[in-house]
Design a protein around this motif. Sequence first.
Motif, PDB file in Angstrom:
ATOM      1  N   MET A   1      14.920  12.083 -12.506  1.00  0.00           N
ATOM      2  CA  MET A   1      14.222  11.137 -11.446  1.00  0.00           C
ATOM      3  C   MET A   1      13.770  10.000 -11.990  1.00  0.00           C
ATOM      4  SD  MET A   1      11.253  12.138  -8.830  1.00  0.00           S
ATOM      5  CE  MET A   1      11.849  13.760  -8.424  1.00  0.00           C
ATOM      6  N   ARG A   2      14.004   9.090 -11.279  1.00  0.00           N
ATOM      7  CA  ARG A   2      13.342   7.628 -11.674  1.00  0.00           C
ATOM      8  C   ARG A   2      11.896   7.703 -11.075  1.00  0.00           C
ATOM      9  NH1 ARG A   2      18.344   3.978  -9.301  1.00  0.00           N
ATOM     10  NH2 ARG A   2      16.816   4.236  -7.742  1.00  0.00           N
ATOM     11  N   ALA A   3      11.277   6.502 -11.646  1.00  0.00           N
ATOM     12  CA  ALA A   3       9.765   6.307 -11.311  1.00  0.00           C
ATOM     13  C   ALA A   3       9.489   6.035  -9.874  1.00  0.00           C
ATOM     14  CB  ALA A   3       9.020   5.297 -12.173  1.00  0.00           C
ATOM     15  N   SER A   4      10.721   5.163  -9.434  1.00  0.00           N
ATOM     16  CA  SER A   4      10.609   4.588  -8.042  1.00  0.00           C
ATOM     17  C   SER A   4      10.813   5.985  -7.022  1.00  0.00           C
ATOM     18  CB  SER A   4      11.478   3.630  -7.645  1.00  0.00           C
ATOM     19  OG  SER A   4      12.774   3.909  -7.937  1.00  0.00           O
ATOM     20  N   GLU A   5      11.626   6.857  -7.582  1.00  0.00           N
ATOM     21  CA  GLU A   5      12.001   7.951  -6.523  1.00  0.00           C
ATOM     22  C   GLU A   5      10.562   8.752  -6.423  1.00  0.00           C
ATOM     23  OE1 GLU A   5      15.306   9.708  -8.494  1.00  0.00           O
ATOM     24  OE2 GLU A   5      16.711   8.422  -7.414  1.00  0.00           O
ATOM     25  N   GLY A   6       9.847   9.026  -7.679  1.00  0.00           N
ATOM     26  CA  GLY A   6       8.649   9.667  -7.617  1.00  0.00           C
ATOM     27  C   GLY A   6       7.733   9.072  -6.865  1.00  0.00           C
ATOM     28  N   THR A   7       7.657   7.816  -6.880  1.00  0.00           N
ATOM     29  CA  THR A   7       6.716   6.912  -6.043  1.00  0.00           C
ATOM     30  C   THR A   7       6.820   7.127  -4.488  1.00  0.00           C
ATOM     31  OG1 THR A   7       6.385   5.227  -7.704  1.00  0.00           O
ATOM     32  CG2 THR A   7       5.771   4.525  -5.692  1.00  0.00           C
ATOM     33  N   GLN A   8       8.223   6.945  -4.009  1.00  0.00           N
ATOM     34  CA  GLN A   8       8.499   7.162  -2.940  1.00  0.00           C
ATOM     35  C   GLN A   8       8.244   8.415  -2.194  1.00  0.00           C
ATOM     36  OE1 GLN A   8      12.737   6.301  -2.887  1.00  0.00           O
ATOM     37  NE2 GLN A   8      12.295   4.044  -2.370  1.00  0.00           N
ATOM     38  N   GLU A   9       8.565   9.485  -3.269  1.00  0.00           N
ATOM     39  CA  GLU A   9       8.232  10.935  -2.597  1.00  0.00           C
ATOM     40  C   GLU A   9       6.471  11.352  -2.736  1.00  0.00           C
ATOM     41  OE1 GLU A   9       9.625  14.591  -1.548  1.00  0.00           O
ATOM     42  OE2 GLU A   9      10.919  12.818  -2.420  1.00  0.00           O
ATOM     43  N   ALA A  10       5.885  10.693  -3.409  1.00  0.00           N
ATOM     44  CA  ALA A  10       4.348  10.854  -3.407  1.00  0.00           C
ATOM     45  C   ALA A  10       3.906   9.827  -2.044  1.00  0.00           C
ATOM     46  CB  ALA A  10       3.694  10.054  -4.572  1.00  0.00           C
ATOM     47  N   LYS A  11       4.394   8.721  -1.622  1.00  0.00           N
ATOM     48  CA  LYS A  11       4.211   8.304  -0.433  1.00  0.00           C
ATOM     49  C   LYS A  11       4.488   9.044   0.834  1.00  0.00           C
ATOM     50  CE  LYS A  11       4.589   3.493  -1.941  1.00  0.00           C
ATOM     51  NZ  LYS A  11       5.408   2.139  -1.901  1.00  0.00           N
ATOM     52  N   LYS A  12       5.854   9.898   0.706  1.00  0.00           N
ATOM     53  CA  LYS A  12       6.157  10.836   1.699  1.00  0.00           C
ATOM     54  C   LYS A  12       5.092  11.759   1.858  1.00  0.00           C
ATOM     55  CE  LYS A  12      10.993   9.856   1.507  1.00  0.00           C
ATOM     56  NZ  LYS A  12      12.449  10.470   1.093  1.00  0.00           N
ATOM     57  N   ASP A  13       4.681  12.465   0.883  1.00  0.00           N
ATOM     58  CA  ASP A  13       3.884  13.449   0.780  1.00  0.00           C
ATOM     59  C   ASP A  13       2.263  13.090   1.120  1.00  0.00           C
ATOM     60  OD1 ASP A  13       5.431  15.030  -0.457  1.00  0.00           O
ATOM     61  OD2 ASP A  13       4.715  15.060  -2.353  1.00  0.00           O
ATOM     62  N   GLU A  14       1.985  11.848   1.223  1.00  0.00           N
ATOM     63  CA  GLU A  14       0.776  11.150   1.561  1.00  0.00           C
ATOM     64  C   GLU A  14       0.838  11.122   3.189  1.00  0.00           C
ATOM     65  OE1 GLU A  14      -3.107  10.042   1.889  1.00  0.00           O
ATOM     66  OE2 GLU A  14      -2.020  11.004   0.227  1.00  0.00           O
ATOM     67  N   VAL A  15       1.844  10.511   3.608  1.00  0.00           N
ATOM     68  CA  VAL A  15       2.134  10.591   5.050  1.00  0.00           C
ATOM     69  C   VAL A  15       2.027  11.819   5.586  1.00  0.00           C
ATOM     70  CG1 VAL A  15       4.027  10.054   6.813  1.00  0.00           C
ATOM     71  CG2 VAL A  15       3.409   8.380   4.924  1.00  0.00           C
ATOM     72  N   VAL A  16       2.897  12.725   5.226  1.00  0.00           N
ATOM     73  CA  VAL A  16       2.765  14.253   5.827  1.00  0.00           C
ATOM     74  C   VAL A  16       1.303  14.679   5.909  1.00  0.00           C
ATOM     75  CG1 VAL A  16       3.482  16.683   5.299  1.00  0.00           C
ATOM     76  CG2 VAL A  16       4.912  14.740   5.172  1.00  0.00           C
ATOM     77  N   HIS A  17       0.567  14.463   4.694  1.00  0.00           N
ATOM     78  CA  HIS A  17      -0.838  14.725   4.615  1.00  0.00           C
ATOM     79  C   HIS A  17      -1.679  13.996   5.724  1.00  0.00           C
ATOM     80  CE1 HIS A  17      -4.637  16.059   2.949  1.00  0.00           C
ATOM     81  NE2 HIS A  17      -5.181  14.728   2.888  1.00  0.00           N
ATOM     82  N   GLN A  18      -1.501  13.024   5.847  1.00  0.00           N
ATOM     83  CA  GLN A  18      -2.263  12.122   6.841  1.00  0.00           C
ATOM     84  C   GLN A  18      -2.094  12.640   8.323  1.00  0.00           C
ATOM     85  OE1 GLN A  18      -4.389   9.116   6.631  1.00  0.00           O
ATOM     86  NE2 GLN A  18      -4.227   9.454   4.065  1.00  0.00           N
ATOM     87  N   GLU A  19      -0.843  12.812   8.426  1.00  0.00           N
ATOM     88  CA  GLU A  19      -0.414  13.501   9.945  1.00  0.00           C
ATOM     89  C   GLU A  19      -0.854  14.696  10.160  1.00  0.00           C
ATOM     90  OE1 GLU A  19       1.172  11.574  12.496  1.00  0.00           O
ATOM     91  OE2 GLU A  19       0.962  10.012  11.049  1.00  0.00           O
ATOM     92  N   GLY A  20      -0.972  15.487   9.043  1.00  0.00           N
ATOM     93  CA  GLY A  20      -1.640  16.861   9.083  1.00  0.00           C
ATOM     94  C   GLY A  20      -3.062  16.789   9.351  1.00  0.00           C
TER      95      GLY A  20
END
Length: 84
Positions: A1-20
């Motif tokens: 996994m590239r660093a940018s993919e990890g960053t994108q995944e972290a952003k998705k997790d944050e959005v899910v957390h925010q919505e929750g």
Amino acid sequence: MRASEGTQEAKKDEVVHQEGMRFRLLASTLEVVGQVGLENLTIRRVSESAGVSVGLVHHHFQNKGDLVHKTFVYLIRRVREQLT
């Protein structure tokens, strides 16, 4: 996994957390309105019901009016989904 993919995944997790968290606050708002009525609704009561700080509620909603508005928009969407 590239660093940018990890960053994108972290952003998705944050959005899910925010919505929750927003959902939790909306649900707590409905609970508090059911208990004390709209006229006695306060940000503090919502925060206590949700088990979070007042500041966190203000992080997600500008003020009580914004919280009430978004709660009722959420409620209307839920009713529409059930009707269709």
